[in-house]
Design an enzyme around this catalytic site. Structure first.
Site, PDB file in Angstrom:
ATOM      1  N   TYR A 119       0.842  -1.198   0.000  1.00  0.00           N
ATOM      2  CA  TYR A 119       0.000   0.000   0.000  1.00  0.00           C
ATOM      3  C   TYR A 119       0.873   1.243   0.000  1.00  0.00           C
ATOM      4  O   TYR A 119       1.584   1.520   0.972  1.00  0.00           O
ATOM      5  CB  TYR A 119      -0.882  -0.057   1.256  1.00  0.00           C
ATOM      6  N   LYS A 147      -1.435  -1.286  -4.016  1.00  0.00           N
ATOM      7  CA  LYS A 147      -2.551  -0.360  -3.868  1.00  0.00           C
ATOM      8  C   LYS A 147      -1.964   1.041  -3.980  1.00  0.00           C
ATOM      9  O   LYS A 147      -1.250   1.504  -3.095  1.00  0.00           O
ATOM     10  CB  LYS A 147      -3.255  -0.548  -2.524  1.00  0.00           C
TER      11      LYS A 147
END
Length: 280
Positions: A119, A147
């Site tokens: 992320y 992400k």
């Protein structure tokens, strides 16, 4: 949360069921919001409860913080549950360079028995995921996806060009239409917490590049989701819709940040009308 700030497990199960019915995957204990405000025992109970539900959709557990030993222990606990993947956020506050980040992610992925999504959210963590780290970790058997939440098309292009084998998901609902032509694989969504079915349709239309029906409605809806820090608006909307019992948040987050919560009812009606008009 209940009014006393403890975890409201019946509401948690209700929210998980809503996502299952919509066919959406579920992220538990995300690093944005209240995940970092939970005690270790609360986190274990949350993932165990949802694991026991045997949902028909994928479930991902968040891995955050900057204490490596604790995060490895957390991954080890989740490895034995019905958890399908991990979301590994870049280390918080400590702002390590490329060498430190590569060591961090490699240790976490080595500990995992599940696919891992890294992320990248520099606005929260204070540090970007270096392209060098992506390239060096690309061959790791557990490195599944990124992400991407830096908020720029330029950064997305760089990550897309850095790897042919790693999937890349938008971490920003509003950026998905911009990322799809560049090879985006999907969305890790905020709006799906409030509108599971409508957001799924939004994603499907974006992935097909059929965006003519999306704007300006979805632009206004997504702007409303971030009137103040996530997940304050989402919780207030869910409470207004009588889906959760309270708007209680753990400090420093508070619903008192909102000054015009009544505006949410109008956008909620518009999104539901849009969904009913566009669903097959």
């Amino acid at each position: 949360m209940k009014n006393d700030g403890s975890v409201h497990f019946p509401d948690l199960e209700k929210l998980a069921k809503r996502q299952e019915e919509a066919g959406n995957g579920i992220l538990l204990i995300g690093s944005t919001g209240e995940g970092l405000a939970l005690e270790d025992e609360e986190k274990r109970e949350i993932v165990s409860k949802v694991s026991e539900m045997n949902l028909a959709v994928p479930v991902m557990a968040g891995v955050g913080g900057f204490n490596l030993k604790n995060q490895i222990e957390w991954i080890s606990y989740c490895n034995d549950l019905q958890i399908d993947a991990f979301l590994l956020v870049t280390p918080l506050y400590s702002k390590p360079g490329p060498v430190g980040q590569e060591l961090w992610f490699r240790e976490l992925m080595d500990s995992s028995k599940k696919p891992c999504m890294i992320y990248n959210i520099p606005s929260r963590t204070g540090i970007e995921l270096p392209l060098r780290v992506v390239k060096n970790l690309e061959s790791h058997k557990n490195f599944w996806a990124i992400k991407e939440s830096s908020g720029t098309i330029h950064d997305y292009k760089n990550y897309r060009n850095a790897s042919n084998s790693i999937e890349i998901y938008s971490g920003d609902d509003a950026m998905l239409p911009n990322f799809v032509p560049l090879g985006c694989d999907g969305l890790v969504s905020v709006s799906a917490n409030v509108w599971p079915e409508a957001t799924r349709l939004y994603v499907e239309l974006c992935m097909q590049e059929k965006t003519e029906s999306l704007f300006p409605l979805w632009h206004r809806a997504l702007k409303a989701m971030f009137t103040v820090s996530n997940p304050i608006p989402a919780k207030v909307m869910l409470h207004q819709k009588k889906i959760i019992e309270t708007t209680t948040l753990r400090p420093p987050l508070t619903e008192q940040e909102l000054t015009r919560a009544e505006d949410f009812k109008e956008i909620d009606t518009e999104i539901l009308n849009w969904y009913n008009s566009n669903k097959k």
